[in-house]
Design a protein around this motif. Structure first.
Motif, PDB file in Angstrom:
ATOM      1  N   ALA A  51      34.573  59.611   3.566  1.00  0.00           N
ATOM      2  CA  ALA A  51      35.104  58.240   3.577  1.00  0.00           C
ATOM      3  C   ALA A  51      36.164  58.088   4.662  1.00  0.00           C
ATOM      4  N   ALA A  52      36.000  57.084   5.485  1.00  0.00           N
ATOM      5  CA  ALA A  52      36.945  56.808   6.570  1.00  0.00           C
ATOM      6  C   ALA A  52      36.760  55.355   6.980  1.00  0.00           C
ATOM      7  N   VAL A  53      37.787  54.806   7.587  1.00  0.00           N
ATOM      8  CA  VAL A  53      37.716  53.401   7.980  1.00  0.00           C
ATOM      9  C   VAL A  53      36.825  53.261   9.229  1.00  0.00           C
ATOM     10  N   PRO A 135      36.543  41.972  -2.840  1.00  0.00           N
ATOM     11  CA  PRO A 135      35.158  41.533  -3.024  1.00  0.00           C
ATOM     12  C   PRO A 135      34.193  42.685  -3.295  1.00  0.00           C
ATOM     13  N   LEU A 136      34.624  43.910  -2.958  1.00  0.00           N
ATOM     14  CA  LEU A 136      33.705  45.049  -3.107  1.00  0.00           C
ATOM     15  C   LEU A 136      34.280  46.013  -4.142  1.00  0.00           C
ATOM     16  N   SER A 137      34.435  45.521  -5.361  1.00  0.00           N
ATOM     17  CA  SER A 137      35.018  46.397  -6.381  1.00  0.00           C
ATOM     18  C   SER A 137      34.130  46.566  -7.606  1.00  0.00           C
ATOM     19  N   ASN A 143      18.427  48.710 -11.409  1.00  0.00           N
ATOM     20  CA  ASN A 143      17.755  49.102 -12.644  1.00  0.00           C
ATOM     21  C   ASN A 143      16.389  49.708 -12.335  1.00  0.00           C
ATOM     22  N   PHE A 144      16.391  50.883 -11.694  1.00  0.00           N
ATOM     23  CA  PHE A 144      15.119  51.533 -11.363  1.00  0.00           C
ATOM     24  C   PHE A 144      14.381  51.884 -12.644  1.00  0.00           C
ATOM     25  N   LYS A 145      13.054  51.760 -12.603  1.00  0.00           N
ATOM     26  CA  LYS A 145      12.255  52.133 -13.772  1.00  0.00           C
ATOM     27  C   LYS A 145      12.576  53.580 -14.164  1.00  0.00           C
ATOM     28  N   ILE A 173      20.133  60.920  -2.398  1.00  0.00           N
ATOM     29  CA  ILE A 173      21.083  59.819  -2.204  1.00  0.00           C
ATOM     30  C   ILE A 173      20.261  58.559  -1.944  1.00  0.00           C
ATOM     31  N   ILE A 174      20.567  57.519  -2.700  1.00  0.00           N
ATOM     32  CA  ILE A 174      19.809  56.267  -2.579  1.00  0.00           C
ATOM     33  C   ILE A 174      20.682  55.252  -1.851  1.00  0.00           C
ATOM     34  N   GLY A 175      20.163  54.731  -0.743  1.00  0.00           N
ATOM     35  CA  GLY A 175      20.904  53.748   0.036  1.00  0.00           C
ATOM     36  C   GLY A 175      21.143  54.247   1.443  1.00  0.00           C
ATOM     37  N   SER A 176      21.344  53.287   2.377  1.00  0.00           N
ATOM     38  CA  SER A 176      21.553  53.664   3.774  1.00  0.00           C
ATOM     39  C   SER A 176      22.601  52.772   4.425  1.00  0.00           C
ATOM     40  N   GLY A 177      23.506  52.223   3.603  1.00  0.00           N
ATOM     41  CA  GLY A 177      24.576  51.374   4.144  1.00  0.00           C
ATOM     42  C   GLY A 177      25.747  52.215   4.630  1.00  0.00           C
ATOM     43  N   ALA A 178      26.898  51.548   4.774  1.00  0.00           N
ATOM     44  CA  ALA A 178      28.074  52.206   5.339  1.00  0.00           C
ATOM     45  C   ALA A 178      28.525  53.396   4.499  1.00  0.00           C
ATOM     46  N   SER A 179      28.406  53.282   3.171  1.00  0.00           N
ATOM     47  CA  SER A 179      28.846  54.393   2.312  1.00  0.00           C
ATOM     48  C   SER A 179      27.915  55.594   2.483  1.00  0.00           C
ATOM     49  N   ALA A 181      26.006  56.318   4.921  1.00  0.00           N
ATOM     50  CA  ALA A 181      26.089  56.856   6.288  1.00  0.00           C
ATOM     51  C   ALA A 181      27.268  57.811   6.446  1.00  0.00           C
ATOM     52  N   GLN A 182      28.285  57.649   5.599  1.00  0.00           N
ATOM     53  CA  GLN A 182      29.424  58.574   5.682  1.00  0.00           C
ATOM     54  C   GLN A 182      29.215  59.787   4.780  1.00  0.00           C
ATOM     55  N   VAL A 183      28.577  59.563   3.613  1.00  0.00           N
ATOM     56  CA  VAL A 183      28.375  60.672   2.670  1.00  0.00           C
ATOM     57  C   VAL A 183      27.362  61.678   3.232  1.00  0.00           C
ATOM     58  N   GLN A 198      15.987  55.694   1.999  1.00  0.00           N
ATOM     59  CA  GLN A 198      16.431  54.584   2.841  1.00  0.00           C
ATOM     60  C   GLN A 198      15.405  53.454   2.732  1.00  0.00           C
ATOM     61  N   ARG A 199      15.783  52.369   2.047  1.00  0.00           N
ATOM     62  CA  ARG A 199      14.836  51.248   1.949  1.00  0.00           C
ATOM     63  C   ARG A 199      14.776  50.494   3.269  1.00  0.00           C
ATOM     64  N   THR A 200      15.955  50.270   3.862  1.00  0.00           N
ATOM     65  CA  THR A 200      16.028  49.548   5.137  1.00  0.00           C
ATOM     66  C   THR A 200      16.971  50.314   6.068  1.00  0.00           C
ATOM     67  N   PRO A 201      16.520  50.659   7.279  1.00  0.00           N
ATOM     68  CA  PRO A 201      17.481  51.307   8.191  1.00  0.00           C
ATOM     69  C   PRO A 201      18.521  50.316   8.682  1.00  0.00           C
ATOM     70  N   THR A 336      24.418  52.443  -3.517  1.00  0.00           N
ATOM     71  CA  THR A 336      23.657  51.198  -3.583  1.00  0.00           C
ATOM     72  C   THR A 336      24.532  49.943  -3.548  1.00  0.00           C
ATOM     73  N   GLY A 337      25.767  50.087  -3.129  1.00  0.00           N
ATOM     74  CA  GLY A 337      26.575  48.915  -2.830  1.00  0.00           C
ATOM     75  C   GLY A 337      27.210  48.226  -4.017  1.00  0.00           C
ATOM     76  N   TYR A 338      27.561  46.957  -3.773  1.00  0.00           N
ATOM     77  CA  TYR A 338      28.425  46.208  -4.698  1.00  0.00           C
ATOM     78  C   TYR A 338      27.858  44.835  -5.009  1.00  0.00           C
TER      79      TYR A 338
HETATM   80  P1  NAP Z   1      25.515  48.283   1.144  1.00  0.00           P
HETATM   81  O1  NAP Z   1      25.827  48.148   2.572  1.00  0.00           O
HETATM   82  O2  NAP Z   1      25.280  47.053   0.345  1.00  0.00           O
HETATM   83  O3  NAP Z   1      24.284  49.264   1.043  1.00  0.00           O
HETATM   84  C1  NAP Z   1      23.584  49.441  -0.157  1.00  0.00           C
HETATM   85  C2  NAP Z   1      22.392  50.295   0.117  1.00  0.00           C
HETATM   86  O4  NAP Z   1      21.673  50.479  -1.097  1.00  0.00           O
HETATM   87  C3  NAP Z   1      21.426  49.634   1.101  1.00  0.00           C
HETATM   88  O5  NAP Z   1      20.889  50.611   1.945  1.00  0.00           O
HETATM   89  C4  NAP Z   1      20.369  49.039   0.179  1.00  0.00           C
HETATM   90  O6  NAP Z   1      19.103  48.889   0.765  1.00  0.00           O
HETATM   91  C5  NAP Z   1      20.325  50.108  -0.892  1.00  0.00           C
HETATM   92  N1  NAP Z   1      19.759  49.575  -2.116  1.00  0.00           N
HETATM   93  C6  NAP Z   1      20.300  48.623  -2.906  1.00  0.00           C
HETATM   94  N2  NAP Z   1      19.456  48.355  -3.929  1.00  0.00           N
HETATM   95  C7  NAP Z   1      18.381  49.150  -3.751  1.00  0.00           C
HETATM   96  C8  NAP Z   1      17.171  49.319  -4.468  1.00  0.00           C
HETATM   97  N3  NAP Z   1      16.901  48.615  -5.569  1.00  0.00           N
HETATM   98  N4  NAP Z   1      16.277  50.215  -3.999  1.00  0.00           N
HETATM   99  C9  NAP Z   1      16.545  50.929  -2.874  1.00  0.00           C
HETATM  100  N5  NAP Z   1      17.662  50.818  -2.150  1.00  0.00           N
HETATM  101  C10 NAP Z   1      18.565  49.929  -2.601  1.00  0.00           C
HETATM  102  O7  NAP Z   1      26.674  49.100   0.352  1.00  0.00           O
HETATM  103  P2  NAP Z   1      27.733  50.136   0.917  1.00  0.00           P
HETATM  104  O8  NAP Z   1      27.093  51.133   1.793  1.00  0.00           O
HETATM  105  O9  NAP Z   1      28.502  50.641  -0.231  1.00  0.00           O
HETATM  106  O10 NAP Z   1      28.648  49.241   1.839  1.00  0.00           O
HETATM  107  C11 NAP Z   1      29.123  47.973   1.395  1.00  0.00           C
HETATM  108  C12 NAP Z   1      30.189  47.477   2.326  1.00  0.00           C
HETATM  109  O11 NAP Z   1      31.379  48.207   2.069  1.00  0.00           O
HETATM  110  C13 NAP Z   1      29.928  47.682   3.798  1.00  0.00           C
HETATM  111  O12 NAP Z   1      29.100  46.707   4.349  1.00  0.00           O
HETATM  112  C14 NAP Z   1      31.329  47.641   4.343  1.00  0.00           C
HETATM  113  O13 NAP Z   1      31.781  46.321   4.482  1.00  0.00           O
HETATM  114  C15 NAP Z   1      32.113  48.319   3.248  1.00  0.00           C
HETATM  115  N6  NAP Z   1      32.262  49.754   3.556  1.00  0.00           N
HETATM  116  C16 NAP Z   1      33.076  50.080   4.586  1.00  0.00           C
HETATM  117  C17 NAP Z   1      33.243  51.388   4.916  1.00  0.00           C
HETATM  118  C18 NAP Z   1      34.146  51.733   6.038  1.00  0.00           C
HETATM  119  O14 NAP Z   1      34.950  50.984   6.492  1.00  0.00           O
HETATM  120  N7  NAP Z   1      34.066  52.884   6.531  1.00  0.00           N
HETATM  121  C19 NAP Z   1      32.584  52.390   4.214  1.00  0.00           C
HETATM  122  C20 NAP Z   1      31.774  52.025   3.160  1.00  0.00           C
HETATM  123  C21 NAP Z   1      31.613  50.703   2.843  1.00  0.00           C
HETATM  124  P3  NAP Z   1      18.712  47.521   1.560  1.00  0.00           P
HETATM  125  O15 NAP Z   1      19.501  47.575   2.834  1.00  0.00           O
HETATM  126  O16 NAP Z   1      17.264  47.607   1.728  1.00  0.00           O
HETATM  127  O17 NAP Z   1      19.135  46.391   0.672  1.00  0.00           O
END
Ligand code: NAP
Length: 485
Positions: A51-53, A135-137, A143-145, A173-179, A181-183, A198-201, A336-338
């Protein structure tokens, strides 16, 4: 029952900035409610490895509190140290009530006060209520089967399981967002095998990090030099907005092409290159800054599962893919985000006449300057609808909102009024402008799904313009847009 002039909900950077601004207008009779047993917001909560900014720290810091950062993009532990430093310096610890999990807030029209109910700390009353809960808390686990049948260990990146020993384990690890990508690069060398779903790169650009030498840190201790560096970073990042809104060609040449080159430079296998190349325009989802993600994905102990090879179900042993392959794992990490789009405030907010914020936002979340809503007097939402920013520091936007909140409260107090409330017309005009402008941005036309969009399809997380425009609007407080009683 305890009564205050102002109550702030959340002790992260938003809450700290609110406290500082209240004091600037002579209000010291405030309390910060924090649901966790410790002070600090997202950076204290998100302690996952790596985790880093992703915004340069001299800019991603409170403007009134410079800090001699050890590197350009501070790691989580340093952000926690910075938070502790700010709390101590501004003597905020005594102002925070820990373990105060807000269950509901309700406007009391007769007394012209907000009534705040907490789970275990009782009830509080306040003239002004500043929601800085972030907003991200609220983490989401889809709800995967069969999700609950898994016999191994699971957790969300937001609640990292530090007791679990990853060494030699089979981990998904499920997901490919910012979190994620760091983990991924942080744990890949340690685990036995890592399966990345990774559902979406996402688009990724190199991370221009640098560790500051002792003499450079000494220079950062000089307020003028810190400010100059901050200003230089600010304007460099602000230029990105030109691409996000005004120049598709600029966005392509200055961002998407470098991201394509980054893929080719770091991944030699054409199949891998194709697998990580998004099909939407860069910037539509948050751009990831990483120089270590692609090399980690190319490691022999890492398998990348894409949409064609995605999750059909979770079962006792692991994950069954849509290709019918059984992937046995010991642990599943949800990155999987927030719930950010329609749930900016996670507890019920009941305003005048019993109307809730959820009802007011039934179509989509909206607020004047992302901060105030008609029918909810004396309530200010920090990082509310359309205050997100994809190109610069979120703290800059928080502090811009404070310009508005401070002026709004100061002018209410000066008038000797009990309440301030934005007019319905002012909010409607502002929101109309936001969504007209939004149509010009990559978040609207970029061809992706993201947490920036509400279920209605409106982009409700982002401000569609330069951050200095937002700050100017916040600074130009307009009494005529408000009703005072
Ligand atoms: P996110 O960007 O919303 O990513 C969630 C990931 O989970 C996506 O890859 C999404 O795929 C996947 N996902 C969600 N539902 C799914 C499902 N049903 N099946 C398969 N994959 C699924 O969440 P995040 O990575 O926690 O980041 C959120 C936000 O937090 C960032 O955009 C950023 O603003 C902030 N953040 C910042 C930092 C930093 O500053 N370093 C670090 C972490 C987070 P899809 O893309 O296909 O939906």
């Amino acid at each position: 029952m305890q009564q205050y002039t102002a109550i702030i909900i959340g002790s992260g950077f938003g809450g700290q900035a609110a406290a500082h601004n209240l004091r600037q207008i002579g209000i010291d009779d405030f309390l910060i409610l924090e649901r966790r047993p410790w002070i600090g917001g997202t950076w204290s909560q998100n302690s996952y490895p790596g985790a880093a900014v992703d915004v340069q720290s001299p800019l991603y810091s409170l403007s009134f509190e410079p800090y001699p950062w050890s590197q350009m993009f501070a790691e989580q532990h340093e952000l926690v140290e910075y938070t502790k430093y700010c709390i101590k310096k501004h003597k905020l610890a005594d102002k925070v009530r820990l373990n105060a999990d807000v269950q509901q807030v309700q406007w009391d029209e007769a007394r012209k006060l907000w009534v705040i109910d907490t789970a275990t700390q009782g009830q509080f009353l306040a003239k002004y209520l500043i929601n800085a809960s972030g907003p991200l808390s609220t983490p989401v686990i889809p709800n995967f089967k069969g999700r609950d049948t898994f016999q191994g260990t699971t957790w969300h990146t937001n609640n990292w399981n530090h007791d679990y020993k990853l060494a030699g384990k089979r981990v998904a690890i499920i997901g490919s967002g910012a979190s994620a990508a760091q983990v991924i690069p942080a744990i890949a060398p340690e685990v036995g095998h890592l399966h990345v779903f990774q559902r979406t790169p996402h688009w990724v650009l190199p991370r221009p990090d640098r560790v500051f030498k002792p003499w450079q840190r000494a220079l950062l201790g000089n307020k003028l030099i810190y400010k100059a560096l901050r200003t230089a970073i600010y304007w460099e990042l602000e230029l990105r907005m030109l691409g996000f809104k005004y120049s598709k060609l600029g966005l392509h040449l200055l961002a998407q092409r470098p991201a394509e080159r980054h893929i080719k430079a770091q991944l030699k296998d054409p199949k891998m290159q194709a697998a990580v190349t998004p099909d939407f325009t860069i910037g539509c989802k948050r751009i990831i800054l990483s120089s270590t993600l692609y090399p980690a994905l190319a490691r022999p102990n890492v398998s990348l599962h894409t949409k064609d090879d995605g999750i059909a179900e979770i079962n006792e042993r692991g994950i069954l893919t849509t290709k019918g392959e059984q992937v046995d794992v010991d642990a599943i990490v949800y990155a999987t985000g927030y719930d950010a789009t329609d749930g900016v405030i996670s507890y019920p907010v009941i305003g005048q006449g019993g109307t809730t914020v959820a009802q007011y936002w039934a179509e989509y979340p909206r607020a004047y300057l992302g901060t105030m809503m008609p029918g909810f007097p004396n309530l200010f939402v920090v990082t509310g609808p359309n205050t997100g920013i994809g190109h610069t520091s979120a703290i800059f936007v928080i502090e811009a909102q404070m310009e508005y909140i401070r002026r709004a409260i100061a002018s209410t107090e000066k008038k000797g009024a009990k309440t301030i409330e934005v007019t319905t017309q002012a909010e409607a005009d502002y929101t109309g402008m936001i969504h007209r402008e939004m149509k010009k941005t990559v978040w609207h036309w970029g061809g992706c799904n993201s947490w920036y969009k509400s279920k209605s399809g409106h982009v409700i997380a982002m401000f569609p313009g330069f951050s200095f425009t937002f700050r100017q609007m916040c600074k130009g407080f307009k009494p005529a847009h408000h009703r005072f009683t």
